[in-house]
Design a protein around this motif. Structure first.
Motif, PDB file in Angstrom:
ATOM      1  N   GLN A  45     -56.137  48.469  12.579  1.00 19.97           N
ATOM      2  CA  GLN A  45     -57.340  49.404  13.268  1.00 19.97           C
ATOM      3  C   GLN A  45     -58.233  50.138  12.681  1.00 19.97           C
ATOM      4  O   GLN A  45     -57.810  50.989  11.322  1.00 19.97           O
ATOM      5  CB  GLN A  45     -56.005  50.230  13.791  1.00 19.97           C
ATOM      6  CG  GLN A  45     -56.889  51.579  15.412  1.00 19.97           C
ATOM      7  CD  GLN A  45     -55.720  51.844  16.401  1.00 19.97           C
ATOM      8  OE1 GLN A  45     -54.350  51.202  16.822  1.00 19.97           O
ATOM      9  NE2 GLN A  45     -56.307  53.085  16.637  1.00 19.97           N
TER      10      GLN A  45
ATOM     11  N   ILE B  53     -60.121  53.530  11.632  1.00 18.80           N
ATOM     12  CA  ILE B  53     -59.845  54.741  11.648  1.00 18.80           C
ATOM     13  C   ILE B  53     -61.142  55.685  12.321  1.00 18.80           C
ATOM     14  O   ILE B  53     -62.063  55.307  11.978  1.00 18.80           O
ATOM     15  CB  ILE B  53     -59.647  54.715  10.763  1.00 18.80           C
ATOM     16  CG1 ILE B  53     -58.682  56.554  10.370  1.00 18.80           C
ATOM     17  CG2 ILE B  53     -60.221  55.411   9.651  1.00 18.80           C
ATOM     18  CD1 ILE B  53     -57.869  56.591   9.573  1.00 18.80           C
TER      19      ILE B  53
ATOM     20  N   ARG C   6     -51.658  49.480   9.799  1.00 18.24           N
ATOM     21  CA  ARG C   6     -50.769  50.832  10.826  1.00 18.24           C
ATOM     22  C   ARG C   6     -49.916  51.364   9.674  1.00 18.24           C
ATOM     23  O   ARG C   6     -49.308  52.501  10.754  1.00 18.24           O
ATOM     24  CB  ARG C   6     -50.609  50.141  12.027  1.00 18.24           C
ATOM     25  CG  ARG C   6     -51.670  49.990  12.934  1.00 18.24           C
ATOM     26  CD  ARG C   6     -51.565  50.185  14.455  1.00 18.24           C
ATOM     27  NE  ARG C   6     -50.942  51.862  15.199  1.00 18.24           N
ATOM     28  CZ  ARG C   6     -50.831  51.307  15.727  1.00 18.24           C
ATOM     29  NH1 ARG C   6     -49.263  51.079  15.826  1.00 18.24           N
ATOM     30  NH2 ARG C   6     -49.854  53.309  16.428  1.00 18.24           N
TER      31      ARG C   6
ATOM     32  N   TRP D 190     -60.763  61.811  10.525  1.00 19.13           N
ATOM     33  CA  TRP D 190     -59.331  61.824  10.658  1.00 19.13           C
ATOM     34  C   TRP D 190     -58.064  62.458  10.218  1.00 19.13           C
ATOM     35  O   TRP D 190     -58.523  63.214   9.011  1.00 19.13           O
ATOM     36  CB  TRP D 190     -58.802  60.383  10.347  1.00 19.13           C
ATOM     37  CG  TRP D 190     -58.134  60.281   8.787  1.00 19.13           C
ATOM     38  CD1 TRP D 190     -57.094  59.990   8.473  1.00 19.13           C
ATOM     39  CD2 TRP D 190     -58.484  59.764   7.923  1.00 19.13           C
ATOM     40  NE1 TRP D 190     -56.574  59.872   7.301  1.00 19.13           N
ATOM     41  CE2 TRP D 190     -58.294  60.385   6.849  1.00 19.13           C
ATOM     42  CE3 TRP D 190     -60.290  60.319   7.498  1.00 19.13           C
ATOM     43  CZ2 TRP D 190     -58.301  59.730   5.836  1.00 19.13           C
ATOM     44  CZ3 TRP D 190     -60.970  60.106   6.311  1.00 19.13           C
ATOM     45  CH2 TRP D 190     -59.530  59.666   4.777  1.00 19.13           C
TER      46      TRP D 190
ATOM     47  N   GLY E 279     -59.414  59.683  14.230  1.00 19.20           N
ATOM     48  CA  GLY E 279     -57.351  59.053  13.759  1.00 19.20           C
ATOM     49  C   GLY E 279     -56.904  59.810  13.614  1.00 19.20           C
ATOM     50  O   GLY E 279     -57.233  61.282  13.332  1.00 19.20           O
TER      51      GLY E 279
ATOM     52  N   THR F  15     -53.255  55.678  14.344  1.00 18.13           N
ATOM     53  CA  THR F  15     -53.998  55.210  13.562  1.00 18.13           C
ATOM     54  C   THR F  15     -53.145  54.490  12.267  1.00 18.13           C
ATOM     55  O   THR F  15     -53.376  53.036  13.168  1.00 18.13           O
ATOM     56  CB  THR F  15     -54.815  55.391  12.561  1.00 18.13           C
ATOM     57  OG1 THR F  15     -55.825  56.554  13.974  1.00 18.13           O
ATOM     58  CG2 THR F  15     -55.957  54.581  12.473  1.00 18.13           C
TER      59      THR F  15
END
Length: 330
Positions: A4, A6, A15, A186, A212, A292
């Motif tokens: 995925q 971020i 992940r 994130w 994220g 995330t």
């Protein structure tokens, strides 16, 4: 493995992220530098992670006093280009690297520490850089501006924050908007079935702004594996023998946690083919698409098995709620 991107970046991470905090030490505690996994053991864990499809490694300059970054850098140097080109590296700064070293997030300190990180990892650009703790002695404007300068100079691709609370995160986002700076992409905070209430509040902010979220300690320092049982001595070398302080609240609620784990085993048997409670705990986090990726820190090859289980287990919303309700909000 699942992958995925971020935040709002083009950085794609696995992940499941390999946490390297036990390479050459136990976290950022100077008295424990030189313990944990030696370099040969660290390389074996890195190899096992890649075989599982993990592409993202999380470390910090304070882990083992720089040993963790050095071990990863040496491992990367011996990898072929196909493997090396797929690896995404995340590191952090704030904590002292040796007794007498400074700590914090001043511009002068960050600018110096990033060069050491790049040297130890053997790279010219770090994919993801985080503040390891929040620095109350340095203005947020100074720290955020410095991270932006590192981006502009090409030393880092993106930056984030670890161990940040809701108020600090909201303030940081506001500062970046007012100063026209790139913001955090994130957040990396602790989260597990045993401590999700505060993390959920931060997660909601991340979701609101498109950030994220990569929780660490998804097994609550081993408590969600079931290995810490009443009446039994803690395993030598475990977190409860080396660094018990963060888990005092779990000790105080050990009875209710034990009851919850027993109920988890029953749910696992009835709904999920009797996977381990560790695997189910990881699956609970991975089933939340707002997350995330999760950071795991296996210390032996067999510790990867719950990750296999989690990646092959699907939880619906009823499962998620039922599992969360098994434990008190600690």
């Amino acid at each position: 493995m699942q992958y995925q991107k971020i935040g709002n970046t083009d950085i794609e991470i696995s992940r499941v992220i390999l946490g390297c905090g036990n390479f050459g030490g136990i976290g950022s505690i100077p008295s424990l530098f030189g313990q944990g996994e030696n370099e040969e053991q660290a390389h074996e864990i890195l190899d096992a992670a890649v075989r599982l499809g993990i592409t993202t490694f999380d470390t910090a300059d304070g882990y083992g006093g720089g040993r963790s970054e050095t071990y990863i850098g040496n491992w990367l140097n011996k990898c072929d280009e196909k493997v090396r080109s797929n690896i995404v590296l995340s590191s952090k700064t704030y904590n002292p690297m040796f007794i007498g070293d400074s700590k914090g997030l001043s511009k002068e300190r960050i600018s110096k520490k990033i060069d050491g990180t790049l040297h130890r990892l053997g790279i010219k650009q770090l994919d993801m850089y985080l503040s390891h703790e929040m620095d109350n002695e340095t203005p947020l404007e100074e720290t955020l501006s410095c991270f932006n300068e590192l981006q502009k100079s090409g030393k880092i691709r993106a930056y984030g924050a670890s161990n940040i609370d809701c108020e600090q995160l909201e303030k940081s986002i506001s500062i970046c908007e007012n100063l026209n700076l790139n913001r955090y992409e994130w957040v990396q905070n602790s989260m597990s079935l045993l401590n999700y209430s505060e993390a959920e509040k931060v997660l909601q902010i991340c979701s609101k702004y498109g950030l994220g979220f990569t929780p660490y300690s998804p097994l609550a320092g081993g408590w969600l594996t079931g290995k810490y049982q009443q009446g039994l001595d803690y395993e030598r070398g475990s977190r409860m023998t080396l660094r018990p302080e963060p888990y005092g609240n779990f000790v105080r609620h050990q009875d209710s946690i034990s009851d919850g784990l027993n109920s988890m085993r029953k749910i696992s048997k009835e709904r999920f083919g009797n996977i381990s409670i560790a695997g189910l705990s990881l699956a609970w986090l991975l089933s939340d698409r707002r997350i995330t990726g999760i950071i795991i820190g296996p210390r032996k090859s067999e510790h990867f098995e719950p990750i296999h289980e989690a990646l092959n287990t699907r939880l619906n919303e009823t499962d998620r709620i039922d599992l969360a309700n098994l434990f008190p909000l600690l």
